[in-house]
Design an enzyme around this catalytic site. Structure first.
Site, short mmCIF file in Angstrom:
data_model
loop_
_atom_site.label_atom_id
_atom_site.label_comp_id
_atom_site.label_asym_id
_atom_site.label_seq_id
_atom_site.Cartn_x
_atom_site.Cartn_y
_atom_site.Cartn_z
N VAL A 1 14.94 -2.05 -0.48
CA VAL A 1 14.37 -2.61 0.81
C VAL A 1 13.20 -1.58 1.20
O VAL A 1 13.00 -0.67 0.99
CB VAL A 1 15.62 -2.38 1.99
N ASP B 1 20.10 8.37 0.45
CA ASP B 1 20.41 7.30 1.30
C ASP B 1 21.16 7.85 2.64
O ASP B 1 20.88 7.52 3.78
CB ASP B 1 20.92 6.25 0.92
#
Length: 255
Positions: free
Chosen positions: A13, A110
């Site tokens: 992303v 993440d």
């Protein structure tokens, strides 16, 4: 403007922040074999469509759980943006996240970035669920410290395992079934994957709450967060771009 990249095992992303706002975002397939020039040309094409240029970008920050892809992305940043990318876990940037965890180095980039964004916005305690290739549950305790979590196979992995290892079962799409009890094989598989996963989410959240004796806010992120949250009894908030927000926040706090 700040260019942020969240590299996952399945999808990457990308986002652009302008004056603190996420103004553009894209989702592409993660390809660990792409060269720096292939990444550069792909990003150039995405930018052109939004009337952006490489010169607009004043900073680049990357979170990646796919180490082989980092060399190409860092070189792409130097060659095309003329900027040294900040890499979470590699560059000596502070995350400003407290740790109540024996070995913080093993926590995925993440998960750290998600925790930074979530605690800034919602305080603590928290449970952060990230629906990715693996589904991760991160617990942030009352002292706003990362205190551990749970990792399970993602819903796509579970679905693929079903049809890959049972020769008579077909490949199915992830969607909400019309009924819990399926009247066809496809319906039965769809129900099993969908409601089975929701049961897992609600069950694990309850166990975390019972074990910790707290009532944390439950935040969901990742590609399937909205779909699961709609039926889950335990998810309070959906933040589809939590990781991108965390990357922006870490960059801003260090600059």
């Amino acid at each position: 403007m700040l260019f942020v990249l969240d590299v996952g095992n399945t999808n990457t992303v990308l986002g652009v922040f302008d004056q603190g706002e996420l103004t553009h975002h894209w989702r592409i397939k993660t390809d660990r074999y792409k060269t720096e020039d292939e990444f550069g040309m792909l990003i150039h094409s995405l930018f052109q469509h939004k009337k952006l240029s490489f010169e607009d970008i004043k900073g680049v920050i990357i979170s990646s759980v796919v180490p082989p892809i980092l060399f190409a992305l860092e070189k792409m940043s130097r060659d095309y943006f003329h900027l040294d990318a900040v890499v979470i876990g590699k560059t000596s940037y502070q995350t400003f996240l407290n740790m109540n965890y024996p070995n913080p180095q093993e926590i995925g980039a993440d998960r750290i970035v998600n925790a930074v964004a979530a605690t800034e916005e919602y305080g603590s305690p928290l449970i952060i669920i990230d629906f990715g290739t693996a589904t991760t549950y991160c617990y942030i305790d009352e002292d706003t410290a990362y205190a551990g979590g749970i990792i399970t196979p993602g819903i796509n992995i579970s679905m693929e395992a079903l049809y890959s290892n049972a020769s008579k079962l077909p490949k199915i799409e992830i969607q909400k079934p019309e009924t819990v009890i399926g009247s066809t094989t496809v319906d039965a598989m769809t129900s099993g994957v969908f409601y089975g996963y929701i049961g897992q989410v609600d069950g694990l959240v309850k166990r975390i709450k019972d074990e910790k004796g707290t009532n944390p806010t439950v935040i969901a992120t990742g590609g399937l967060a909205k779909l699961i949250a709609h039926e889950s009894a335990s998810i309070d908030i959906v933040e589809p771009y939590l990781t991108l927000k965390g990357l922006h926040l870490i960059y801003q706090k260090n600059n």
